[in-house]
Design a protein around this motif. Structure first.
Motif, mmCIF file in Angstrom:
data_model
loop_
_atom_site.group_PDB
_atom_site.id
_atom_site.type_symbol
_atom_site.label_atom_id
_atom_site.label_comp_id
_atom_site.label_asym_id
_atom_site.label_seq_id
_atom_site.Cartn_x
_atom_site.Cartn_y
_atom_site.Cartn_z
ATOM 1 N N TYR A 6 0.705 -0.980 -0.268
ATOM 2 C CA TYR A 6 -0.189 0.009 0.091
ATOM 3 C C TYR A 6 1.313 1.261 -0.388
ATOM 4 C CZ TYR A 6 0.586 -0.514 4.795
ATOM 5 O OH TYR A 6 1.530 -1.108 6.009
ATOM 6 N N PHE A 8 1.040 5.290 1.487
ATOM 7 C CA PHE A 8 0.204 6.777 1.557
ATOM 8 C C PHE A 8 0.237 8.230 1.199
ATOM 9 C CE2 PHE A 8 2.292 4.546 4.463
ATOM 10 C CZ PHE A 8 2.393 3.807 5.916
ATOM 11 N N ASP A 39 1.026 0.633 11.231
ATOM 12 C CA ASP A 39 0.212 1.088 10.303
ATOM 13 C C ASP A 39 -1.186 1.213 10.075
ATOM 14 O OD1 ASP A 39 3.196 2.179 9.251
ATOM 15 O OD2 ASP A 39 2.838 0.743 7.585
ATOM 16 N N LYS A 41 -5.258 1.753 8.449
ATOM 17 C CA LYS A 41 -5.684 1.840 7.074
ATOM 18 C C LYS A 41 -7.186 2.679 7.747
ATOM 19 C CE LYS A 41 -8.234 -1.011 3.474
ATOM 20 N NZ LYS A 41 -8.052 -2.301 3.176
ATOM 21 N N SER A 143 -5.336 8.123 2.870
ATOM 22 C CA SER A 143 -5.221 6.876 2.931
ATOM 23 C C SER A 143 -4.616 5.735 4.467
ATOM 24 C CB SER A 143 -4.853 5.832 2.025
ATOM 25 O OG SER A 143 -3.291 5.955 1.898
ATOM 26 N N TYR A 144 -3.673 5.961 4.754
ATOM 27 C CA TYR A 144 -2.933 5.382 5.969
ATOM 28 C C TYR A 144 -2.379 6.396 7.210
ATOM 29 C CZ TYR A 144 -3.325 1.140 2.857
ATOM 30 O OH TYR A 144 -3.761 -0.114 2.504
ATOM 31 N N ARG A 146 0.465 6.424 10.105
ATOM 32 C CA ARG A 146 2.257 5.492 9.928
ATOM 33 C C ARG A 146 1.915 6.274 12.021
ATOM 34 N NH1 ARG A 146 6.813 3.312 7.379
ATOM 35 N NH2 ARG A 146 5.293 1.906 6.397
ATOM 36 N N ASN A 361 -10.905 2.507 2.256
ATOM 37 C CA ASN A 361 -10.717 1.413 3.314
ATOM 38 C C ASN A 361 -11.833 0.670 4.032
ATOM 39 O OD1 ASN A 361 -8.258 2.141 1.811
ATOM 40 N ND2 ASN A 361 -7.922 3.636 3.458
#
Length: 365
Positions: A6, A8, A39, A41, A143-144, A146, A361
């Protein structure tokens, strides 16, 4: 899932005009991976007033581009080997803070939100020695995400993650000063401002068992305030003494959520009983009105401030929300509509928290 499965990608503020509806989608590199990280989603991200102050450089020059958003909920898709309280597949969240020194007096007392080494979930720089030192933090219009696992909390069963998301900053910002200052049965709590933060303060003060008074400049939101948990309502209208005198010395604690730099501060203080406290959680971009010491001294009145909450306090708040079925008033919008949502938020056109939804997501409108 490996790091290559995936990317970012987020909606970035590239200048102060972003709040006029000029966020731009772009791809970026998050902080270097460490085995203490998680991480996420992203399914939902609340829209906080801090996002606007940061994106517009209202609180000071922003380090653009900024991916704002610090009310993040989603699925843990990668969990570092040193993280023990989260597993892949858990529904989790991150609030306004994503790191601290983890070693000072405040961190050791589980008050990481007071650490001088705090790193904001967006717009910050990681400070610890290691591969992530000086890397930039990126938030939740994306989208993500961390983040260091210590600041990732599990969303309890029975709580809609779309409701949990705005609690992670907006909710805990008012929950913290409520519980820290004894809000509970028999305590008279006032809440200034019926907006994103204020509506959470009404909900949580009621859930804690306090007697709740809503304070606003007009009666326009009186009906909403009563539905949110207030039993009394004070309209300040002009902000003159005549608006406050009938309610003098009627409150033990006031949570001020307003960002108005012209707030009638003296009038608010007159509402407090001796030993009462007014706690500021709103952050105007200009200095507060002048104050005479004699507005504080005769009644031993205190003014204080409060900032977000620690991971342990966030978890406590989420458990209380499940127990008392606390449901914030949210308006869900697709994250792709961010450039429509932000100008509305900027005008105060929301009841009472926007939540951006990542349908790709798994988020549900």
């Amino acid at each position: 899932m490996s790091a290559t499965d995936y990317k970012f990608e987020g909606w970035g503020a590239f200048g102060p005009d972003s709040v006029e509806g000029n966020f731009k989608k772009f791809e970026y590199e998050p902080k270097p991976w460490e085995e203490t990280d998680v991480d996420i989603k992203i399914m939902y991200c609340g829209v906080c007033g801090s996002d606007l102050h940061t994106a517009s450089s209202g609180w000071g020059a922003a380090d653009y581009p900024q991916v704002v958003g610090h009310e993040i909920c989603g699925v843990a898709v990668r969990v570092g080997s040193k993280v023990t309280h989260i597993k892949e597949g858990d529904i989790v969240g991150v609030g306004a803070q994503c790191d601290s020194c983890n070693d000072c007096r405040e961190c050791n007392k589980q008050k990481e939100n007071r650490c001088t080494g705090m790193v904001g979930t967006y717009g910050g720089k990681f400070k610890k020695e290691g591969p992530a030192k000086d890397a930039k933090s990126y938030g939740g219009y994306a989208s993500y995400n961390r983040s260091p696992g210590h600041f990732v909390v599990k969303i309890p069963d029975g709580l809609d993650p779309a409701f949990a998301a705005p609690m992670l900053c907006g909710g805990v910002t008012v929950y913290n000063p409520l519980v820290s200052n004894g809000a509970g049965p028999g305590v008279d709590v006032g809440v200034i401002g019926i907006g994103g933060l204020g509506h959470f303060a009404l909900l949580f003060a009621k859930a804690l068992g306090a007697n709740v008074t809503a304070i606003s400049h007009s009666e326009r939101k009186k009906e909403d305030a009563m539905k949110l948990g207030a039993s009394k309502f004070i309209a300040t209208h002009s902000g003159g003494e005549q608006d406050f005198a009938p309610h003098a010395r009627s409150l033990d604690l006031i949570i001020a959520t307003t960002n108005d730099p012209e707030m009638p501060l003296g009038g608010y203080l007159s509402l407090l009983r001796p030993d009462g406290k007014l706690i500021l959680v709103g952050a105007p971009e200009k200095p507060l009105p002048a104050l005479s010491p004699f507005q504080l001294i005769p009644g031993s009145i205190s003014i204080g401030g409060s900032i977000i909450g620690s991971p342990s306090l966030i978890s406590e708040m989420l458990d209380l929300a499940v127990k008392h079925k606390v449901e914030p008033w949210v308006q869900k919008r697709s994250m792709d509509k961010v450039n429509e949502v932000i100008p509305l938020m900027n005008k105060g056109d929301v009841k009472y928290r926007y939540v951006l939804v990542n349908e790709e997501n798994g988020g549900k409108l």
